[in-house]
Design a protein around this motif. Structure first.
Motif, PDB file in Angstrom:
ATOM      1  N   LYS A   1     -35.049  -6.990 -16.935  1.00  0.00           N
ATOM      2  CA  LYS A   1     -35.339  -5.701 -17.628  1.00  0.00           C
ATOM      3  C   LYS A   1     -34.777  -4.403 -17.012  1.00  0.00           C
TER       4      LYS A   1
ATOM      5  N   ARG B   1     -33.683  -1.317 -15.096  1.00  0.00           N
ATOM      6  CA  ARG B   1     -32.513  -0.483 -15.617  1.00  0.00           C
ATOM      7  C   ARG B   1     -31.881   0.315 -14.153  1.00  0.00           C
TER       8      ARG B   1
ATOM      9  N   ALA C   1     -23.764  -2.162 -19.363  1.00  0.00           N
ATOM     10  CA  ALA C   1     -25.093  -2.250 -19.709  1.00  0.00           C
ATOM     11  C   ALA C   1     -25.966  -1.227 -19.028  1.00  0.00           C
TER      12      ALA C   1
ATOM     13  N   THR D   1     -29.030  -2.026 -17.999  1.00  0.00           N
ATOM     14  CA  THR D   1     -29.801  -2.600 -17.073  1.00  0.00           C
ATOM     15  C   THR D   1     -29.051  -3.035 -15.854  1.00  0.00           C
TER      16      THR D   1
ATOM     17  N   ALA E   1     -26.594  -8.275 -15.896  1.00  0.00           N
ATOM     18  CA  ALA E   1     -25.914  -8.450 -17.029  1.00  0.00           C
ATOM     19  C   ALA E   1     -25.385  -9.633 -17.026  1.00  0.00           C
TER      20      ALA E   1
ATOM     21  N   PRO F   1     -27.038  -6.937 -21.591  1.00  0.00           N
ATOM     22  CA  PRO F   1     -28.134  -7.378 -21.004  1.00  0.00           C
ATOM     23  C   PRO F   1     -28.601  -8.649 -21.118  1.00  0.00           C
ATOM     24  N   TRP F   2     -29.417  -9.307 -20.214  1.00  0.00           N
ATOM     25  CA  TRP F   2     -29.936 -10.554 -20.494  1.00  0.00           C
ATOM     26  C   TRP F   2     -31.077 -10.657 -21.074  1.00  0.00           C
ATOM     27  N   THR F   3     -31.300 -11.664 -21.991  1.00  0.00           N
ATOM     28  CA  THR F   3     -32.603 -11.921 -22.407  1.00  0.00           C
ATOM     29  C   THR F   3     -33.229 -13.090 -21.600  1.00  0.00           C
TER      30      THR F   3
END
Length: 366
Positions: free
Chosen positions: A208, A210, A250, A252, A255, A261-263
């Motif tokens: 998460k 940034r 992204a 974040t 990526a 963005p990754w989950t």
């Protein structure tokens, strides 16, 4: 046309001009084509829905019971401010306790909670049992000031210890495993792993992170699980990894291969597939986890002689005041810079030891 009103029900005309009706408390809808508004069928359905709502309410936790205390805790701001994963785990613990939720508060004592703890350990394992104990401790702690219970009867219940024959859940990575994984990983996966292993960030926090949280040579953030501040210097090794990040749009730092963005679940799936392949090739031992990288940082620094307080500062394990001044965080970053330098030197030292050993093994095999 006379407008029909029924207590507890919302009757309205939707944007297409059709009449709609639903029960406010339960959200249960009435099909007005089958039970026209004001008809005997409509009124009968209203009464049925009311009866169901009353029955559901009676099944809920009652005041003066264990279930009532737990329900009250779940409505507190303290519970709402916990990490999503913690709230989910606590609700699972409450589900385990559901069969005894009608236990009157006045019969609750430490022996009873100890018995619940023992039973939980047998049914759901030692770790979950300890979480049940923790939930009850929090529930009682918040209920005492309200006069709902006399004491925290879970506080003196001894937590269950990890069984001796149980494998280390998030064991530290070896230098060899680290090098193999990084050399075989695809660029978008490699930089994510490098970020975790060179900062000690929790995997969810790393994913998460940034771009605007990296200011110059420092990562500024808050640990998602506890809300604790972190100020992590960017080491030369980490900077090299960050410089190699594939271009993406992204917000974040990290990526996926698609540029988004990754989950957490997405990265975990990719990591599991990648790790399994390396295990099948015999390149790494079983048991490598993403959270194990956090343990690796802590273990490396501890073995290098740093005290636990300094390690905790780097990992964001100190409980800070929400009003901490920026200057105090800056001081923490300066101290962590020395800590990160130790981690960098120790990793380099271990790598030098491992490389000659590997070369000797290769020579003997030839």
């Amino acid at each position: 046309m006379t407008h029909v009103r029924v207590k507890g029900f919302k009757i309205f005309k939707d944007r297409h001009g059709r009449m709609r009706c639903y029960h406010r408390a339960t959200g249960h809808k009435i099909d007005l084509t089958e039970a026209p508004l004001g008809s005997a069928e409509f009124l009968a359905q209203c009464e049925t829905i009311r009866a169901i709502a009353v029955a559901q309410k009676e099944k809920g936790p009652r005041a003066g019971t264990l279930g009532g205390l737990i329900k009250g805790y779940f409505e507190t701001g303290h519970f709402a401010n916990l990490a999503e994963a913690t709230r989910r785990d606590y609700r699972k613990c409450a589900d385990f306790l559901a069969p005894i939720r009608d236990t009157p508060v006045h019969v609750i004592d430490t022996p009873l909670i100890a018995g619940i703890h023992d039973k939980a350990a047998k049914k759901i394992g030692w770790r979950r049992a300890n979480m049940v104990r923790t939930l009850l401790s929090e529930v009682f702690r918040h209920a005492i000031p309200q006069g709902l219970i006399a004491a925290n009867y879970a506080k003196d219940v001894i937590p269950k210890r990890r069984p001796r024959d149980r494998a280390y859940a998030n064991r530290p990575w070896s230098i060899e495993e680290r090098d193999i994984v990084l050399s075989r990983a695809k660029p978008h996966v490699r930089v994510a792993l490098a970020l975790m292993m060179n900062t000690g960030l929790d995997p969810s926090d790393a994913l998460k992170l940034r771009k605007d949280q990296i200011d110059g040579d420092t990562i500024w953030g808050v640990r998602g699980k506890t809300g604790e501040e972190v100020a992590i210097p960017v080491s030369p090794t980490l900077q090299a990894a960050l410089d190699s990040i594939p271009v993406h749009e992204a917000a974040t730092v990290l990526a996926s291969s698609q540029g988004g963005p990754w989950t957490y679940n997405g990265f975990s799936t990719v990591w599991h597939r990648f790790k399994t392949g390396l295990e099948e090739e015999g390149l790494i031992a079983p048991g490598l986890t993403l959270k194990g990288l956090r343990h690796t940082v802590a273990t490396t620094l501890r073995e290098a002689g740093l005290d636990e307080r300094r390690i905790a500062d780097l990992l964001g394990q100190k409980t800070p005041s929400m009003a901490r001044h920026y200057s105090r965080s800056a001081n923490l970053a300066d101290k962590n810079r020395e800590t990160m330098a130790t981690l960098e030197k120790e990793n380099a030292r271990r790598a030098k030891i491992v490389k000659p050993s590997a070369e000797k093994r290769q020579t003997r095999s030839e």
